[in-house]
Design a protein around this motif. Structure first.
Motif, mmCIF file in Angstrom:
data_model
loop_
_atom_site.group_PDB
_atom_site.id
_atom_site.type_symbol
_atom_site.label_atom_id
_atom_site.label_comp_id
_atom_site.label_asym_id
_atom_site.label_seq_id
_atom_site.Cartn_x
_atom_site.Cartn_y
_atom_site.Cartn_z
ATOM 1 N N HIS A 44 -29.708 -8.835 -9.460
ATOM 2 C CA HIS A 44 -28.486 -8.587 -8.695
ATOM 3 C C HIS A 44 -28.238 -9.783 -7.787
ATOM 4 O O HIS A 44 -29.118 -10.201 -7.028
ATOM 5 C CB HIS A 44 -28.624 -7.306 -7.871
ATOM 6 C CG HIS A 44 -27.331 -6.859 -7.275
ATOM 7 N ND1 HIS A 44 -26.819 -7.402 -6.121
ATOM 8 C CD2 HIS A 44 -26.443 -5.926 -7.686
ATOM 9 C CE1 HIS A 44 -25.677 -6.813 -5.837
ATOM 10 N NE2 HIS A 44 -25.423 -5.916 -6.779
ATOM 11 N N ARG A 45 -27.045 -10.314 -7.842
ATOM 12 C CA ARG A 45 -26.687 -11.535 -7.125
ATOM 13 C C ARG A 45 -26.865 -11.431 -5.611
ATOM 14 O O ARG A 45 -27.351 -12.358 -4.968
ATOM 15 C CB ARG A 45 -25.237 -11.886 -7.455
ATOM 16 C CG ARG A 45 -24.730 -13.064 -6.725
ATOM 17 C CD ARG A 45 -23.307 -13.319 -7.088
ATOM 18 N NE ARG A 45 -22.731 -14.226 -6.106
ATOM 19 C CZ ARG A 45 -21.536 -14.697 -6.178
ATOM 20 N NH1 ARG A 45 -20.759 -14.359 -7.178
ATOM 21 N NH2 ARG A 45 -21.091 -15.499 -5.263
ATOM 22 N N ASP A 46 -26.491 -10.309 -5.030
ATOM 23 C CA ASP A 46 -26.526 -10.184 -3.575
ATOM 24 C C ASP A 46 -27.897 -9.801 -3.026
ATOM 25 O O ASP A 46 -28.093 -9.788 -1.819
ATOM 26 C CB ASP A 46 -25.486 -9.161 -3.118
ATOM 27 C CG ASP A 46 -24.076 -9.598 -3.477
ATOM 28 O OD1 ASP A 46 -23.830 -10.817 -3.570
ATOM 29 O OD2 ASP A 46 -23.217 -8.717 -3.689
ATOM 30 N N ALA A 47 -28.850 -9.489 -3.901
ATOM 31 C CA ALA A 47 -30.183 -9.076 -3.453
ATOM 32 C C ALA A 47 -31.143 -10.246 -3.286
ATOM 33 O O ALA A 47 -32.243 -10.078 -2.778
ATOM 34 C CB ALA A 47 -30.767 -8.067 -4.443
ATOM 35 N N GLN A 49 -31.790 -14.700 -2.543
ATOM 36 C CA GLN A 49 -31.347 -15.984 -1.993
ATOM 37 C C GLN A 49 -31.804 -17.082 -2.953
ATOM 38 O O GLN A 49 -32.768 -16.905 -3.691
ATOM 39 C CB GLN A 49 -31.985 -16.219 -0.625
ATOM 40 C CG GLN A 49 -31.671 -15.149 0.379
ATOM 41 C CD GLN A 49 -32.594 -15.223 1.583
ATOM 42 O OE1 GLN A 49 -33.629 -15.867 1.566
ATOM 43 N NE2 GLN A 49 -32.211 -14.529 2.629
ATOM 44 N N TRP A 66 -27.258 -13.650 -12.932
ATOM 45 C CA TRP A 66 -27.107 -12.794 -11.765
ATOM 46 C C TRP A 66 -25.807 -12.035 -11.876
ATOM 47 O O TRP A 66 -24.802 -12.533 -12.341
ATOM 48 C CB TRP A 66 -27.223 -13.571 -10.461
ATOM 49 C CG TRP A 66 -26.283 -14.726 -10.316
ATOM 50 C CD1 TRP A 66 -25.039 -14.710 -9.787
ATOM 51 C CD2 TRP A 66 -26.520 -16.081 -10.706
ATOM 52 N NE1 TRP A 66 -24.479 -15.954 -9.811
ATOM 53 C CE2 TRP A 66 -25.370 -16.822 -10.363
ATOM 54 C CE3 TRP A 66 -27.592 -16.738 -11.305
ATOM 55 C CZ2 TRP A 66 -25.270 -18.181 -10.603
ATOM 56 C CZ3 TRP A 66 -27.478 -18.089 -11.527
ATOM 57 C CH2 TRP A 66 -26.334 -18.785 -11.186
ATOM 58 N N ARG A 68 -23.325 -8.579 -10.247
ATOM 59 C CA ARG A 68 -22.969 -7.750 -9.087
ATOM 60 C C ARG A 68 -22.955 -6.268 -9.411
ATOM 61 O O ARG A 68 -22.950 -5.444 -8.516
ATOM 62 C CB ARG A 68 -21.607 -8.145 -8.547
ATOM 63 C CG ARG A 68 -21.655 -9.447 -7.833
ATOM 64 C CD ARG A 68 -20.412 -9.654 -7.041
ATOM 65 N NE ARG A 68 -20.589 -10.927 -6.361
ATOM 66 C CZ ARG A 68 -20.078 -11.196 -5.209
ATOM 67 N NH1 ARG A 68 -19.338 -10.312 -4.600
ATOM 68 N NH2 ARG A 68 -20.279 -12.359 -4.659
ATOM 69 N N PRO A 72 -29.432 -3.341 -7.517
ATOM 70 C CA PRO A 72 -30.069 -4.428 -6.778
ATOM 71 C C PRO A 72 -31.567 -4.218 -6.571
ATOM 72 O O PRO A 72 -32.270 -5.127 -6.158
ATOM 73 C CB PRO A 72 -29.330 -4.442 -5.441
ATOM 74 C CG PRO A 72 -28.739 -3.095 -5.305
ATOM 75 C CD PRO A 72 -28.485 -2.598 -6.696
#
Length: 156
Positions: A44-47, A49, A66, A68, A72
């Motif tokens: 998951h992209r937002d999970a 860095q 990755w 969305r 996540p």
């Protein structure tokens, strides 16, 4: 909306949310343990860095995708042959006891449980956390993933 049921094959407890730092060691360990070659990692992209597009692993480049619209709390490893492996991600800041309980629980039969239910079983919310007696008689019971010698007490 009910939680989507994601079948997990195991769990992973990374040290950080830095994908560039964490993914090479994960892939090396999974490749060695399963005797397979990981070609792609999906997360998951937002999970995470510092997500690389690809990274080197034993003479090849592993691609990273990755997304969305995935859970996540999981990471998916795709191989040259065979079914993909889905791992439940134990948050890096999880204490050792609950993290080990989650690892043990996912090694058992978790069929029919959502990722949220697995995490809730292994890592109860802080409001329901048991409190250790002052005499030090509490101990962690590994098989059941529970704390013995303690009384559950909700925080106020």
């Amino acid at each position: 909306m009910p939680e989507r049921r994601t079948v997990v094959d195991g769990a992973w407890w990374p040290r950080s949310r830095d994908a560039t730092a964490e993914l090479p060691a994960l892939v090396a360990a999974v490749d060695e343990r399963l005797g397979r070659t990981t070609l792609r990692v999906g997360l998951h992209r937002d999970a995470w860095q510092h997500i690389p597009h690809r990274f080197p692993a034993r003479g090849r480049q592993v691609r990273v995708g990755w997304f969305r619209y995935t859970d996540p709390r999981v990471i998916t490893l795709t191989f040259a042959a065979g079914e993909p492996v889905v791992l439940l991600i134990i948050p890096p800041d999880t204490a050792a006891g609950p993290a080990e309980a989650t690892l043990n629980l996912t090694a058992q039969d978790t069929a029919g449980l959502t990722t949220g239910a697995i995490l809730a079983l292994a890592c109860p919310s802080p409001g329901a956390a048991p409190r250790a007696p002052e005499d030090g008689s509490a101990r962690w019971e590994n098989e059941g993933g529970s704390v013995t010698g303690q009384e559950a007490q909700a925080s106020t």
